[in-house]
Write a protein that holds these residues in place. Structure first.
Motif, mmCIF file in Angstrom:
data_model
loop_
_atom_site.group_PDB
_atom_site.id
_atom_site.type_symbol
_atom_site.label_atom_id
_atom_site.label_comp_id
_atom_site.label_asym_id
_atom_site.label_seq_id
_atom_site.Cartn_x
_atom_site.Cartn_y
_atom_site.Cartn_z
ATOM 1 N N ASP A 97 38.667 51.521 43.014
ATOM 2 C CA ASP A 97 39.339 52.096 44.184
ATOM 3 C C ASP A 97 40.045 50.988 44.950
ATOM 4 N N LEU A 98 41.364 51.092 45.065
ATOM 5 C CA LEU A 98 42.161 50.098 45.771
ATOM 6 C C LEU A 98 42.422 50.585 47.194
ATOM 7 N N PRO A 99 42.054 49.811 48.225
ATOM 8 C CA PRO A 99 42.272 50.258 49.604
ATOM 9 C C PRO A 99 43.730 50.078 50.033
ATOM 10 N N ASP A 100 44.083 50.736 51.096
ATOM 11 C CA ASP A 100 45.416 50.594 51.673
ATOM 12 C C ASP A 100 45.424 49.313 52.501
ATOM 13 N N ALA A 101 45.882 48.219 51.870
ATOM 14 C CA ALA A 101 45.885 46.916 52.537
ATOM 15 C C ALA A 101 47.250 46.242 52.472
ATOM 16 N N GLY A 102 48.307 47.023 52.227
ATOM 17 C CA GLY A 102 49.645 46.458 52.159
ATOM 18 C C GLY A 102 49.877 45.727 50.852
ATOM 19 N N LEU A 103 50.708 44.704 50.902
ATOM 20 C CA LEU A 103 51.028 43.918 49.713
ATOM 21 C C LEU A 103 49.867 42.980 49.404
ATOM 22 N N VAL A 104 49.278 43.118 48.212
ATOM 23 C CA VAL A 104 48.125 42.295 47.836
ATOM 24 C C VAL A 104 48.402 41.614 46.501
ATOM 25 N N THR A 105 47.766 40.471 46.310
ATOM 26 C CA THR A 105 47.853 39.752 45.048
ATOM 27 C C THR A 105 46.471 39.730 44.415
ATOM 28 N N LEU A 106 46.355 40.287 43.228
ATOM 29 C CA LEU A 106 45.091 40.320 42.502
ATOM 30 C C LEU A 106 45.095 39.215 41.470
ATOM 31 N N ASP A 140 43.027 37.575 38.173
ATOM 32 C CA ASP A 140 41.995 37.708 37.158
ATOM 33 C C ASP A 140 41.112 36.465 37.226
ATOM 34 N N ALA A 141 39.834 36.654 37.530
ATOM 35 C CA ALA A 141 38.934 35.527 37.743
ATOM 36 C C ALA A 141 38.683 34.712 36.480
ATOM 37 N N GLU A 142 38.998 35.279 35.324
ATOM 38 C CA GLU A 142 38.715 34.587 34.072
ATOM 39 C C GLU A 142 39.959 33.950 33.447
ATOM 40 N N THR A 143 41.104 34.579 33.651
ATOM 41 C CA THR A 143 42.330 34.061 33.037
ATOM 42 C C THR A 143 43.271 33.410 34.043
ATOM 43 N N GLY A 144 43.085 33.709 35.335
ATOM 44 C CA GLY A 144 43.971 33.190 36.359
ATOM 45 C C GLY A 144 45.256 33.979 36.504
ATOM 46 N N GLU A 145 45.440 35.030 35.731
ATOM 47 C CA GLU A 145 46.645 35.851 35.795
ATOM 48 C C GLU A 145 46.740 36.543 37.145
ATOM 49 N N LEU A 146 47.963 36.548 37.721
ATOM 50 C CA LEU A 146 48.196 37.138 39.037
ATOM 51 C C LEU A 146 48.980 38.439 38.907
ATOM 52 N N LEU A 147 48.662 39.392 39.764
ATOM 53 C CA LEU A 147 49.361 40.675 39.783
ATOM 54 C C LEU A 147 49.565 41.088 41.234
ATOM 55 N N GLU A 148 50.827 41.319 41.623
ATOM 56 C CA GLU A 148 51.139 41.754 42.980
ATOM 57 C C GLU A 148 51.273 43.276 43.016
ATOM 58 N N LEU A 149 50.636 43.880 44.008
ATOM 59 C CA LEU A 149 50.677 45.336 44.159
ATOM 60 C C LEU A 149 50.932 45.679 45.623
ATOM 61 N N ASP A 150 51.688 46.748 45.845
ATOM 62 C CA ASP A 150 51.871 47.271 47.195
ATOM 63 C C ASP A 150 50.865 48.401 47.386
ATOM 64 N N SER A 151 49.700 48.038 47.906
ATOM 65 C CA SER A 151 48.622 49.020 48.022
ATOM 66 C C SER A 151 48.874 50.047 49.114
ATOM 67 N N ALA A 152 49.931 49.844 49.906
ATOM 68 C CA ALA A 152 50.261 50.840 50.921
ATOM 69 C C ALA A 152 50.849 52.101 50.291
ATOM 70 N N ARG A 153 51.323 51.984 49.055
ATOM 71 C CA ARG A 153 51.905 53.134 48.364
ATOM 72 C C ARG A 153 50.813 53.964 47.696
ATOM 73 N N GLU A 154 50.785 55.244 48.016
ATOM 74 C CA GLU A 154 49.754 56.130 47.457
ATOM 75 C C GLU A 154 49.831 56.195 45.942
ATOM 76 N N ALA A 155 51.061 56.169 45.384
ATOM 77 C CA ALA A 155 51.218 56.245 43.927
ATOM 78 C C ALA A 155 50.595 55.035 43.248
ATOM 79 N N VAL A 156 50.686 53.869 43.889
ATOM 80 C CA VAL A 156 50.093 52.650 43.329
ATOM 81 C C VAL A 156 48.573 52.768 43.329
ATOM 82 N N ARG A 157 48.013 53.230 44.428
ATOM 83 C CA ARG A 157 46.554 53.383 44.513
ATOM 84 C C ARG A 157 46.057 54.424 43.511
#
Length: 304
Positions: free
Chosen positions: A225-234, A236-253
């Motif tokens: 479950d992704l909260p509504d926190a605006g633009l977030v960067t996730l 990966d704790a094992e690979t270091g890969e980064l992913l930017e998401l706009d969690s303010a968008r309902e479709a993204v969540r």
């Protein structure tokens, strides 16, 4: 963490988990694994009420009447706690990380085993064997296991569950109870590519055939479950890969939730295919009663 802080943490874990064992888990743990003995003792005629799984069909066919195998129950069993300490275990969206949660679960199981006079061993793994402590008895040994669970610093960050199980299959020469505690986020390790067709499900099935394997899935609620926190960067704790998401968008969540729901469903299908007992524990919730219900259900199923 200093030595004094580590010892204090060990003492806190001991007090808390011993309380769980005394208040909630008495009679609900490893005695349920002793329903069938491990060592073959004799053949005898089938008696109504015997477990049909004990029938020796080869002898039954030759003799023309049913025979069952009798087993001598071992006086003690070996319990091995196989704990994932990879990079993703450090994540926690609540007051504790998955690794801290795993420490409490593992310690509760360890003290329950000690109450049954069973030996307890420990495997800490990433994409390699980080630490292996052979099974032994005694309170001092249990406290050592808790110290390692709390204070050990792994050298690697990736995960190879298949490799961890293959290691245990190699070093454990007697049938044991294995509790695999992992988040299953990175289920396929680097050895996968080198050995096509020998996947995690296969290794779990092999392990469960030789031992008594229970897969304990440690699940943080934020992984579904992704909260509504605006633009977030996730990250990966094992690979270091980064992913930017706009969690303010309902479709993204919604997409985030759907993708992770399918991941959990696929994991459930794979574990069910392997025929292994599985337990999912939410790191945001108390686990004692969930564990107790699991063992009661398991005992009832075996009796049935």
């Amino acid at each position: 963490m200093t030595l004094a802080e580590l010892l204090e943490s060990v003492h806190r874990v001991e007090l808390k988990t011993n309380r769980l064992v005394n208040d909630t888990m008495v009679g609900a743990y490893l005695s349920h694994f002793k329903g069938r003995g491990m060592d073959f003792e004799e053949l005898r005629d089938y008696i109504p009420g015997d477990d049909v799984r004990d029938i020796d069909w080869n002898v039954t066919y030759r003799m023309g009447r049913p025979f069952v195998k009798r087993f001598r129950e071992e006086r003690e069993l070996g319990l091995v706690l196989a704990v994932d300490v990879s990079g993703s275990s450090a994540f926690g969206s609540t007051r504790r990380s998955k690794r801290e949660f795993a420490v409490e679960v593992a310690a509760t199981l360890a003290f329950s085993a000690a109450r049954n006079s069973d030996k307890v061993g420990l495997l800490l793994f990433t994409d390699q064997t980080e630490l292996y402590v052979p099974a032994r008895k005694g309170r001092r040994h249990i406290l050592r296991i808790i110290r390692e669970l709390l204070g050990f610093r792994p050298a690697r960050r990736a995960t190879d569950v298949r490799g961890a199980l293959a290691f245990l299959n190699h070093v454990l020469h007697r049938r044991s109870i294995i509790f695999l505690l992992t988040d299953f986020l990175h289920s396929l390790g680097p050895a996968q590519a080198a050995e096509p067709g020998h996947d995690l499900t296969t290794e779990i099935g092999l392990t469960n055939a030789h031992h008594d394997l229970v897969c304990v899935h440690l699940h943080d609620p934020r992984e579904s479950d992704l909260p509504d926190a605006g633009l977030v960067t996730l990250e990966d704790a094992e690979t270091g890969e980064l992913l930017e998401l706009d969690s303010a968008r309902e479709a993204v969540r919604r997409t985030y939730a759907e993708v992770n729901a399918e991941r959990l469903a696929a994991l459930d299908r794979a574990l069910n295919q392997a025929g292994v007992d599985t337990l999912r524990l939410n790191t945001a919730e108390p686990f004692a009663h969930t564990l107790q219900r699991f063992f009661e259900t398991r005992r009832g199923r075996r009796r049935g």
